[in-house]
Structure formats: structure tokens, C-alpha cells
Design a protein around this motif. Structure first.
Motif, PDB file in Angstrom:
ATOM      1  N   CYS A  37      29.218  41.936  43.356  1.00  0.00           N
ATOM      2  CA  CYS A  37      28.502  41.803  42.082  1.00  0.00           C
ATOM      3  C   CYS A  37      27.066  42.253  42.285  1.00  0.00           C
ATOM      4  CB  CYS A  37      28.531  40.359  41.597  1.00  0.00           C
ATOM      5  SG  CYS A  37      30.177  39.710  41.361  1.00  0.00           S
ATOM      6  N   GLY A  38      26.886  43.537  42.457  1.00  0.00           N
ATOM      7  CA  GLY A  38      25.553  44.072  42.696  1.00  0.00           C
ATOM      8  C   GLY A  38      25.212  45.142  41.697  1.00  0.00           C
ATOM      9  N   ASN A  39      24.130  45.849  41.967  1.00  0.00           N
ATOM     10  CA  ASN A  39      23.690  46.883  41.042  1.00  0.00           C
ATOM     11  C   ASN A  39      24.030  48.287  41.548  1.00  0.00           C
ATOM     12  OD1 ASN A  39      21.954  46.975  43.155  1.00  0.00           O
ATOM     13  ND2 ASN A  39      20.084  47.014  41.937  1.00  0.00           N
ATOM     14  N   HIS A  40      25.050  48.409  42.374  1.00  0.00           N
ATOM     15  CA  HIS A  40      25.449  49.732  42.856  1.00  0.00           C
ATOM     16  C   HIS A  40      26.438  50.355  41.868  1.00  0.00           C
ATOM     17  CE1 HIS A  40      28.122  46.739  44.740  1.00  0.00           C
ATOM     18  NE2 HIS A  40      29.079  47.618  44.534  1.00  0.00           N
ATOM     19  N   GLU A  41      26.452  51.673  41.847  1.00  0.00           N
ATOM     20  CA  GLU A  41      27.270  52.373  40.859  1.00  0.00           C
ATOM     21  C   GLU A  41      28.568  52.917  41.438  1.00  0.00           C
ATOM     22  OE1 GLU A  41      24.881  55.358  39.049  1.00  0.00           O
ATOM     23  OE2 GLU A  41      23.294  53.957  38.533  1.00  0.00           O
ATOM     24  N   GLY A  42      28.543  53.364  42.681  1.00  0.00           N
ATOM     25  CA  GLY A  42      29.722  53.987  43.267  1.00  0.00           C
ATOM     26  C   GLY A  42      30.726  52.979  43.782  1.00  0.00           C
ATOM     27  N   ARG A  43      31.895  53.474  44.108  1.00  0.00           N
ATOM     28  CA  ARG A  43      32.952  52.618  44.632  1.00  0.00           C
ATOM     29  C   ARG A  43      33.000  52.618  46.154  1.00  0.00           C
ATOM     30  NH1 ARG A  43      33.642  49.013  41.309  1.00  0.00           N
ATOM     31  NH2 ARG A  43      34.069  49.710  39.224  1.00  0.00           N
ATOM     32  N   VAL A  44      32.222  53.486  46.794  1.00  0.00           N
ATOM     33  CA  VAL A  44      32.228  53.554  48.254  1.00  0.00           C
ATOM     34  C   VAL A  44      31.736  52.234  48.840  1.00  0.00           C
ATOM     35  CG1 VAL A  44      31.259  54.743  50.261  1.00  0.00           C
ATOM     36  CG2 VAL A  44      31.929  56.039  48.249  1.00  0.00           C
ATOM     37  N   GLU A  45      30.691  51.669  48.243  1.00  0.00           N
ATOM     38  CA  GLU A  45      30.172  50.387  48.716  1.00  0.00           C
ATOM     39  C   GLU A  45      31.209  49.284  48.559  1.00  0.00           C
ATOM     40  OE1 GLU A  45      28.642  52.204  46.399  1.00  0.00           O
ATOM     41  OE2 GLU A  45      26.697  52.806  47.208  1.00  0.00           O
ATOM     42  N   ASP A  46      31.923  49.294  47.453  1.00  0.00           N
ATOM     43  CA  ASP A  46      32.962  48.285  47.229  1.00  0.00           C
ATOM     44  C   ASP A  46      34.053  48.375  48.291  1.00  0.00           C
ATOM     45  OD1 ASP A  46      31.583  47.525  44.997  1.00  0.00           O
ATOM     46  OD2 ASP A  46      32.930  48.511  43.578  1.00  0.00           O
ATOM     47  N   ILE A  47      34.448  49.590  48.618  1.00  0.00           N
ATOM     48  CA  ILE A  47      35.499  49.782  49.629  1.00  0.00           C
ATOM     49  C   ILE A  47      35.040  49.256  50.974  1.00  0.00           C
ATOM     50  CG2 ILE A  47      36.785  51.541  50.902  1.00  0.00           C
ATOM     51  CD1 ILE A  47      36.767  53.188  48.269  1.00  0.00           C
ATOM     52  N   TRP A  48      33.799  49.549  51.360  1.00  0.00           N
ATOM     53  CA  TRP A  48      33.284  49.072  52.640  1.00  0.00           C
ATOM     54  C   TRP A  48      33.196  47.542  52.663  1.00  0.00           C
ATOM     55  CZ3 TRP A  48      32.648  50.982  57.320  1.00  0.00           C
ATOM     56  CH2 TRP A  48      32.667  52.357  57.480  1.00  0.00           C
ATOM     57  N   LEU A  49      32.686  46.950  51.602  1.00  0.00           N
ATOM     58  CA  LEU A  49      32.546  45.492  51.558  1.00  0.00           C
ATOM     59  C   LEU A  49      33.908  44.800  51.640  1.00  0.00           C
ATOM     60  CD1 LEU A  49      29.790  45.145  48.825  1.00  0.00           C
ATOM     61  CD2 LEU A  49      29.544  44.717  51.277  1.00  0.00           C
ATOM     62  N   ILE A  50      34.864  45.281  50.882  1.00  0.00           N
ATOM     63  CA  ILE A  50      36.202  44.685  50.898  1.00  0.00           C
ATOM     64  C   ILE A  50      36.869  44.919  52.252  1.00  0.00           C
ATOM     65  CG2 ILE A  50      38.511  44.833  49.889  1.00  0.00           C
ATOM     66  CD1 ILE A  50      37.092  45.478  47.201  1.00  0.00           C
ATOM     67  N   GLY A  51      36.709  46.118  52.789  1.00  0.00           N
ATOM     68  CA  GLY A  51      37.325  46.429  54.081  1.00  0.00           C
ATOM     69  C   GLY A  51      36.764  45.591  55.213  1.00  0.00           C
ATOM     70  N   LEU A  52      35.447  45.427  55.261  1.00  0.00           N
ATOM     71  CA  LEU A  52      34.848  44.612  56.322  1.00  0.00           C
ATOM     72  C   LEU A  52      35.219  43.131  56.178  1.00  0.00           C
ATOM     73  CD1 LEU A  52      31.324  46.260  56.610  1.00  0.00           C
ATOM     74  CD2 LEU A  52      33.210  46.371  58.250  1.00  0.00           C
ATOM     75  N   ALA A  53      35.243  42.645  54.952  1.00  0.00           N
ATOM     76  CA  ALA A  53      35.637  41.249  54.730  1.00  0.00           C
ATOM     77  C   ALA A  53      37.094  41.039  55.137  1.00  0.00           C
ATOM     78  CB  ALA A  53      35.434  40.864  53.270  1.00  0.00           C
TER      79      ALA A  53
END
Length: 73
Positions: A37-53
């Protein structure tokens, strides 16, 4: 002062607390997922966050399973 120290084997020195490490890993995974739940626009950050978690949680689950089956000390 080597004469007053007890003689121990290297495997008797266990690093850290196992339970604290597990709790820390789970809390870190939750923080990573909360960062979705941040202010980023792309999905690359989401993939990294979910993958690391997911990786952290898989490591914790794998450790629990291996210890329960007696395959790890």
C-alpha cells in the motif's frame, strides 16, 4: 586463563534464539506485504515485495518442518 574455562565442543555453541529468528522473519514478511500500500505505480515493486515475503515465509516453514521431523538440529 585457559585453565579455568570449561572445555566444550564447537557444536555446543548454538547461535542466537531460534524462536526470535522465526518471529523476526514473520514480522519482516508482514512489513514487506504492508509496503504494497504505497505510492508506487509499477508492478515490479509489488512482485519483489511479494516474492521476498513468500521466500521468508517458505524458509521459516521449511525450518519448522525439518526440525519437527528431526532432520535438522
Amino acid at each position: 586463563m585457559a585453565g579455568s574455562e570449561p572445555v566444550t565442543a564447537p557444536d555446543q555453541h548454538k547461535p542466537g534464539h531460534r524462536k526470535a529468528g522465526r518471529i523476526g522473519a514473520v514480522l519482516t514478511a508482514l512489513v514487506l506485504l504492508a509496503m504494497l500500500c504505497g505510492n508506487h505505480e509499477g508492478r515490479v515493486e509489488d512482485i519483489w515485495l511479494i516474492g521476498l515475503a513468500a521466500l521468508l515465509l517458505l524458509i521459516v516453514i521449511g525450518d519448522v518442518v525439518l526440525r519437527r521431523n528431526g532432520l535438522r538440529h
